[in-house]
Design a protein around this motif. Structure first.
Motif, mmCIF file in Angstrom:
data_model
loop_
_atom_site.group_PDB
_atom_site.id
_atom_site.type_symbol
_atom_site.label_atom_id
_atom_site.label_comp_id
_atom_site.label_asym_id
_atom_site.label_seq_id
_atom_site.Cartn_x
_atom_site.Cartn_y
_atom_site.Cartn_z
ATOM 1 N N LEU A 1 0.979 -1.554 0.240
ATOM 2 C CA LEU A 1 -0.155 -0.246 -0.200
ATOM 3 C C LEU A 1 0.923 1.117 -0.462
ATOM 4 N N VAL A 2 2.271 0.934 -0.707
ATOM 5 C CA VAL A 2 3.437 2.362 -0.001
ATOM 6 C C VAL A 2 2.312 3.431 -1.871
ATOM 7 N N ARG A 3 2.481 4.585 -1.407
ATOM 8 C CA ARG A 3 1.956 5.555 -2.333
ATOM 9 C C ARG A 3 3.472 6.389 -2.670
ATOM 10 N N THR A 4 3.480 7.067 -4.006
ATOM 11 C CA THR A 4 4.693 7.761 -4.254
ATOM 12 C C THR A 4 4.221 8.757 -5.001
ATOM 13 N N LEU A 5 4.587 9.697 -4.641
ATOM 14 C CA LEU A 5 4.560 11.220 -5.686
ATOM 15 C C LEU A 5 5.453 10.604 -7.106
ATOM 16 N N ARG A 6 4.863 10.568 -8.488
ATOM 17 C CA ARG A 6 5.790 10.591 -9.431
ATOM 18 C C ARG A 6 4.691 12.278 -10.284
ATOM 19 N N PRO A 7 6.251 12.761 -10.431
ATOM 20 C CA PRO A 7 5.644 14.390 -11.403
ATOM 21 C C PRO A 7 6.182 13.880 -12.722
ATOM 22 N N ARG A 8 4.668 14.579 -13.382
ATOM 23 C CA ARG A 8 4.783 14.305 -14.571
ATOM 24 C C ARG A 8 5.587 15.480 -15.391
ATOM 25 N N PRO A 9 5.941 15.289 -16.820
ATOM 26 C CA PRO A 9 6.466 16.353 -17.501
ATOM 27 C C PRO A 9 5.741 16.739 -17.623
ATOM 28 N N ALA A 10 5.631 18.257 -18.578
ATOM 29 C CA ALA A 10 4.412 18.747 -19.474
ATOM 30 C C ALA A 10 3.995 18.195 -20.644
ATOM 31 N N ASP A 11 5.103 17.873 -21.446
ATOM 32 C CA ASP A 11 4.103 16.935 -22.287
ATOM 33 C C ASP A 11 4.346 15.485 -22.396
ATOM 34 N N SER A 12 3.580 14.753 -21.424
ATOM 35 C CA SER A 12 4.070 13.423 -21.644
ATOM 36 C C SER A 12 3.621 12.370 -23.112
ATOM 37 N N ALA A 13 4.295 11.483 -22.435
ATOM 38 C CA ALA A 13 4.080 10.573 -24.307
ATOM 39 C C ALA A 13 2.711 9.872 -23.855
ATOM 40 N N LEU A 14 2.603 9.905 -22.842
ATOM 41 C CA LEU A 14 1.223 8.047 -21.793
ATOM 42 C C LEU A 14 -0.309 9.308 -22.201
ATOM 43 N N LEU A 15 -1.035 7.861 -22.690
ATOM 44 C CA LEU A 15 -2.423 8.584 -23.248
ATOM 45 C C LEU A 15 -3.160 8.049 -21.720
ATOM 46 N N ASP A 16 -3.539 9.033 -21.473
ATOM 47 C CA ASP A 16 -4.449 8.987 -19.737
ATOM 48 C C ASP A 16 -5.230 8.990 -20.050
ATOM 49 N N LEU A 17 -6.055 8.579 -18.985
ATOM 50 C CA LEU A 17 -7.219 7.523 -18.496
ATOM 51 C C LEU A 17 -6.921 7.540 -16.912
ATOM 52 N N ALA A 18 -6.621 8.362 -16.204
ATOM 53 C CA ALA A 18 -6.358 8.711 -14.903
ATOM 54 C C ALA A 18 -6.807 9.867 -14.436
ATOM 55 N N GLY A 19 -5.926 10.948 -15.302
ATOM 56 C CA GLY A 19 -6.933 12.516 -14.772
ATOM 57 C C GLY A 19 -8.548 13.004 -14.615
ATOM 58 N N ASN A 20 -8.620 14.036 -14.080
ATOM 59 C CA ASN A 20 -10.186 14.332 -14.064
ATOM 60 C C ASN A 20 -10.312 14.813 -15.732
ATOM 61 N N ASP A 21 -9.522 15.098 -16.055
ATOM 62 C CA ASP A 21 -10.077 16.551 -17.610
ATOM 63 C C ASP A 21 -11.031 15.932 -18.396
ATOM 64 N N TYR A 22 -12.025 15.384 -17.384
ATOM 65 C CA TYR A 22 -13.414 15.317 -18.594
ATOM 66 C C TYR A 22 -13.524 15.739 -20.419
ATOM 67 N N LEU A 23 -13.415 16.487 -19.875
ATOM 68 C CA LEU A 23 -14.138 17.360 -21.241
ATOM 69 C C LEU A 23 -12.887 18.075 -21.634
ATOM 70 N N GLY A 24 -11.923 17.295 -21.596
ATOM 71 C CA GLY A 24 -10.455 17.610 -22.422
ATOM 72 C C GLY A 24 -10.177 19.584 -22.431
#
Length: 404
Positions: free
Chosen positions: A45-68
């Motif tokens: 159950l360890v949680r870690t901070l993972r700073p993201r870059p300004a321009d990430s190559a990841l496809l994001d299905l984790a954030g809450n920006d529902y309307l983009g």
């Protein structure tokens, strides 16, 4: 060689109290943290901070920006212009120097859009829930709280002086029963869309249960605003309850509106009461002008583009259909959140990590963040996802799924 006279003064002055010279620190005071950390590691159950870059190559299905809208040019421009005009910070609490014309305009437009008489903007959705629960209760008040409620509602109940009764999830009959045994002020609190599984509360039935005992209904519509209701006006608007005299809503500006902050919506007398009594409003610095400007720009954009909420729901249904067709267990989404069950906390962590390694960011919910103790991936649909991205995300999740 000259010596600093201060240490000599502390040691040698007869009038100096014994406590003026502290003993050397032993470090024992926080030794319990090591044991707690070891227990978390053993439980996975360890949680870690993972700073993201300004321009990430990841496809994001984790954030809450529902309307983009978080990176939409109109929204970022609204934030930048507000910062340029009003400054980087609000400079004080809302009752001192932290209220600007921008805050007042956002409150007017937000209340009108959602169908309420008045609105009050706070620094976060979390503080909005603390404000609403604590200011609308007192000693002798009964608060009836859904077992699946967000942590901010739970903390509001804990901080209130009221008696809290937790009832089974999404169960209007249980709310009715809890209220039946109480005489006096009462408040039922619920999420509109629950943040873990993405299921919607039965709001009309809950309102009816409350009205049998003249109780108020407080609904956290963080995941409904911008996704449900006519043009994204929220779950309460969809349920026909927006603007009712006994209903209060809280919303966040950090999900569908792509900014940051929160608000309480309700009758004008309720909002006036919060201004005078809600500690998380009175004693907190006001929302930064940039966040208010960004949220206002997003709200106006949503008015012009009312198709975005329907697209969010379409994306969520598509993802759910693809995942369940592949044999995964996922809760049917009522809004933008799709919950996919994992066999254990450790498996959920590995699954999320494997998705990330394959180019997909997904949420990972584990105890104690989940009230039922079941770990899962938490996916969030976005209106700006293409059909190709949806198919890619589903394939990645299926391909990396733990073998049970």
């Amino acid at each position: 060689m000259l010596q600093d006279p201060a240490p000599l003064l502390l040691r040698d002055t007869p009038d100096a109290p014994p406590s003026a010279v502290p003993r050397p620190a032993s470090g024992v005071a926080f030794d319990w943290i090591d044991a707690a950390g070891a227990a978390r590691r053993r439980a996975g159950l360890v949680r870690t901070l993972r700073p993201r870059p300004a321009d990430s190559a990841l496809l994001d299905l984790a954030g809450n920006d529902y309307l983009g809208l978080a990176r939409h040019p109109e929204v970022t421009q609204g934030a930048a212009e507000a910062a340029g005009r009003w400054g980087a910070g609000a400079t004080g609490s809302r009752l001192v120097t932290g209220s600007t014309e921008l805050h007042a305009q956002l409150e007017r437009e937000l209340a009108e859009f959602c169908g309420f008489e008045a609105a009050l903007v706070l620094s976060s959705g979390y503080t909005a829930n603390l404000a609403a629960v604590t200011a609308l209760t007192a000693a002798g008040t009964l608060v009836v709280s859904d077992a699946g409620n967000h942590a901010s509602l739970i903390d509001g109940c804990r901080l209130s002086r009221a008696r809290t009764e937790v009832v089974p999830h999404a169960d209007p009959a249980a709310v009715r029963t809890a209220l039946a045994g109480h005489h006096g002020r009462a408040l039922a609190v619920t999420d509109s869309v629950f943040s873990v599984d993405g299921d919607a509360a039965p709001l009309p039935a809950l309102a009816d249960a409350c009205r049998t005992r003249d109780a108020a209904l407080l609904v956290d519509d963080a995941h409904g605003l911008g996704v449900l209701g006519d043009g994204g006006r929220g779950a309460l608007r969809a349920a026909g309850l927006a603007g009712d005299a006994d209903v209060v809503a809280t919303v966040t500006l950090s999900k569908s509106l792509g900014s940051q902050g929160g608000a309480v919506l309700g009758p004008a007398r309720v909002v006036e009461h919060l201004v005078n009594t809600a500690r998380s409003f009175i004693f907190d610095t006001g929302l930064a002008p940039a966040a208010a400007g960004g949220a206002l720009a997003a709200l106006r954009l949503l008015r012009r583009e009312p198709h975005r909420p329907a697209r969010v729901r379409e994306v969520a249904r598509d993802l759910h259909a693809r995942l369940t067709a592949a044999g995964l267990t996922a809760v049917r989404p009522d809004a933008a959140v799709i919950s996919v069950r994992a066999p254990s906390p450790e498996a959920a962590v590995r699954w999320a990590a494997d998705c990330r390694a394959a180019g997909l960011a997904v949420g990972c919910f584990r105890p104690p963040s989940v009230p039922d103790g079941i770990s899962r991936l938490r996916l969030t649909a976005r209106a700006d996802l293409t059909d190709t991205q949806i198919a890619t995300a589903a394939r990645t999740i299926v391909a990396t799924a733990p073998v049970v």
